[in-house]
Design an enzyme around this catalytic site. Structure first.
Site, short mmCIF file in Angstrom:
data_model
loop_
_atom_site.label_atom_id
_atom_site.label_comp_id
_atom_site.label_asym_id
_atom_site.label_seq_id
_atom_site.Cartn_x
_atom_site.Cartn_y
_atom_site.Cartn_z
CB ALA A 1 35.51 48.91 34.79
CD GLU B 1 27.78 50.70 34.62
OE1 GLU B 1 28.94 50.23 34.65
OE2 GLU B 1 27.48 51.77 35.16
N GLY C 1 30.47 47.29 34.70
CA GLY C 1 30.55 47.84 33.35
C GLY C 1 30.03 46.88 32.29
CD GLU D 1 29.29 48.94 39.33
OE1 GLU D 1 28.35 48.32 39.86
OE2 GLU D 1 29.42 49.01 38.10
N1 DAK Z 1 38.79 43.26 36.26
C1 DAK Z 1 40.00 42.68 36.09
N2 DAK Z 1 40.17 41.35 36.13
C2 DAK Z 1 39.11 40.59 36.34
C3 DAK Z 1 37.80 41.14 36.52
C4 DAK Z 1 37.67 42.55 36.47
N3 DAK Z 1 36.48 43.18 36.58
N4 DAK Z 1 36.93 40.12 36.73
C5 DAK Z 1 37.66 38.99 36.68
N5 DAK Z 1 38.97 39.26 36.44
C6 DAK Z 1 40.06 38.33 36.31
C7 DAK Z 1 40.44 37.75 37.68
O1 DAK Z 1 41.30 38.63 38.35
C8 DAK Z 1 41.14 36.46 37.27
O2 DAK Z 1 42.46 36.77 36.82
P1 DAK Z 1 43.72 35.85 37.23
O3 DAK Z 1 43.72 35.82 38.71
O4 DAK Z 1 43.39 34.51 36.62
O5 DAK Z 1 44.89 36.53 36.61
C9 DAK Z 1 40.34 36.02 36.05
O6 DAK Z 1 39.68 37.19 35.57
C10 DAK Z 1 39.29 34.97 36.38
O7 DAK Z 1 38.48 35.48 37.44
P2 DAK Z 1 38.24 34.67 38.81
O8 DAK Z 1 39.39 33.76 39.10
O9 DAK Z 1 37.85 35.65 39.84
O10 DAK Z 1 36.99 33.78 38.39
P3 DAK Z 1 35.83 33.24 39.34
O11 DAK Z 1 35.06 32.26 38.54
O12 DAK Z 1 36.40 32.80 40.67
O13 DAK Z 1 34.91 34.50 39.65
C11 DAK Z 1 33.69 36.54 39.06
C12 DAK Z 1 34.20 35.14 38.57
C13 DAK Z 1 33.11 37.26 37.83
C14 DAK Z 1 32.57 36.33 40.08
C15 DAK Z 1 34.88 37.30 39.70
O14 DAK Z 1 35.96 37.31 38.75
C16 DAK Z 1 34.53 38.70 40.04
O15 DAK Z 1 33.88 38.97 41.04
N6 DAK Z 1 35.03 39.65 39.22
C17 DAK Z 1 34.85 41.05 39.46
C18 DAK Z 1 33.42 41.42 39.15
C19 DAK Z 1 33.16 42.86 39.49
O16 DAK Z 1 33.20 43.30 40.62
N7 DAK Z 1 32.88 43.57 38.44
C20 DAK Z 1 32.55 44.96 38.54
C21 DAK Z 1 33.78 45.71 38.38
S1 DAK Z 1 33.47 47.38 38.82
C22 DAK Z 1 33.95 54.17 36.37
C23 DAK Z 1 32.95 53.78 35.59
C24 DAK Z 1 32.54 52.49 35.62
C25 DAK Z 1 33.15 51.59 36.43
C26 DAK Z 1 34.15 51.99 37.21
C27 DAK Z 1 34.57 53.27 37.19
N8 DAK Z 1 34.35 55.52 36.39
C28 DAK Z 1 33.28 56.46 36.57
C29 DAK Z 1 35.70 55.84 36.62
C30 DAK Z 1 32.74 50.25 36.46
C31 DAK Z 1 33.08 49.49 37.49
C32 DAK Z 1 32.98 48.09 37.42
O17 DAK Z 1 32.64 47.50 36.42
#
Ligand code: DAK
Length: 265
Positions: free
Chosen positions: A67, A115, A112, A135
């Site tokens: 997400a 998921e 997400g 998460e």
């Molecule tokens: N959201 C927004 N932007 C993201 C992103 C994300 N999940 N993942 C990556 N990006 C963006 C980065 O901010 C970066 O943007 P700029 O800085 O270039 O503007 C660009 O994509 C490239 O990412 P990185 O520079 O970080 O690239 P790396 O190769 O260094 O790292 C990575 C890749 C995938 C390991 C890293 O980007 C990362 O850790 N990303 C986040 C992964 C993560 O934690 N994903 C889970 C998100 S939590 C809900 C229901 C569901 C959910 C939430 C609430 N409700 C019940 C309300 C779900 C939650 C999730 O999915």
């Protein structure tokens, strides 16, 4: 199909290839992507020319990196709940789509993204794919069905290991634990997904759709009720032209030519 700002949709021989297209944000799911996925799956379900769907991500790095954390960071309680409902509704639409949906996972499938892949029927991963539910490291729990679908797919122990540690696993480990069904070289990913859909499309689309429903509903039931549901679905097949054609073709020692029509003329 309508034009979308965050999705690319191509149709090839009855297969719709839906590409989530926000590569600069690693295809993270913001409200626009969720709204467009919802509208696109309504269209795909209603479009008789589409027999199967392949869902993938744009670029070489990510399927969906979760997400959109930037959008989520600012949410209040009400907005968080609405966002969760929006996501859960979209993922249910994918899961309940009457056509087979294959995830072609071309890179990170985190949070997400994992998921969303789990809401699909079958997951085919590139060797570069990585899966995880990070998460708890963000102070939340998986909220788009992760605690439920992951446990059902790979068992409680392995789901707890992945969710509690937020470990990210590679494609081979995902294959080993049963999270994905096939692993391919990155350049062969879409071809492998197309090859699987092609094999499915040779069969009765009525029977495949009913089998999807029987599996999805049946796993939520106890065995006696699930068997009863299977019998009901089995009986329903006998309303279709495909059942008549499939069995007639067998008896006549020829290949069946399925119409996909539900009701016998
Ligand atoms: N959201 C927004 N932007 C993201 C992103 C994300 N999940 N993942 C990556 N990006 C963006 C980065 O901010 C970066 O943007 P700029 O800085 O270039 O503007 C660009 O994509 C490239 O990412 P990185 O520079 O970080 O690239 P790396 O190769 O260094 O790292 C990575 C890749 C995938 C390991 C890293 O980007 C990362 O850790 N990303 C986040 C992964 C993560 O934690 N994903 C889970 C998100 S939590 C809900 C229901 C569901 C959910 C939430 C609430 N409700 C019940 C309300 C779900 C939650 C999730 O999915």
């Amino acid at each position: 199909m309508s034009d979308y700002t965050t999705l690319l949709i191509a149709e090839e021989a009855g297969v719709a290839i839906v590409t989530i297209n926000r590569p600069k944000a690693l295809n993270a799911l913001n409200s626009t992507v969720l709204d467009e996925l919802s509208a696109a799956f309504d269209e795909l379900a209603a479009n008789d020319a589409v027999k199967a769907v392949i869902l993938t991500g744009s670029g070489e790095k990510a399927f969906v990196a979760g997400a959109d954390i930037t959008e989520m960071k600012e949410m209040n309680v009400v907005e968080g709940k609405l966002f969760a409902e929006k996501g859960q509704n979209v993922f249910l639409k994918v899961e309940q789509c009457p056509k087979p949906v294959i995830a072609a996972v071309n890179g990170f499938a985190l949070g997400g993204g994992c998921e969303l892949a789990m809401a699909c029927d079958i997951r085919i991963a590139s060797e570069t794919a990585k899966f995880g539910q990070p998460e708890v490291g963000l102070g939340i729990v998986p909220g788009f069905g992760g605690t439920q679908r992951l446990a059902r797919l790979i068992g409680r122990g392995m789901a707890k290991l992945l969710i509690y540690t937020a470990d990210i696993i590679d494609a081979q480990e995902s294959l080993r634990v049963g999270l994905v069904q096939k692993v391919t070289a990155p350049e062969g990913l879409l071809d492998e997904a197309k090859s699987v859909t092609k094999r499915i499309l040779k069969k009765s689309s009525v029977a495949v759709s009913l089998a999807k429903d029987a599996i999805n509903r049946g796993v939520e039931m106890d065995i006696p009720n699930a068997m009863q549901y299977e019998a009901y679905i089995f009986g329903t097949c006998f309303a279709s032209e495909d059942q008549q054609e499939g069995m007639t073709a067998f008896v006549e020692k020829r290949k069946p030519s399925f119409s996909g029509r539900f009701v016998k003329k």
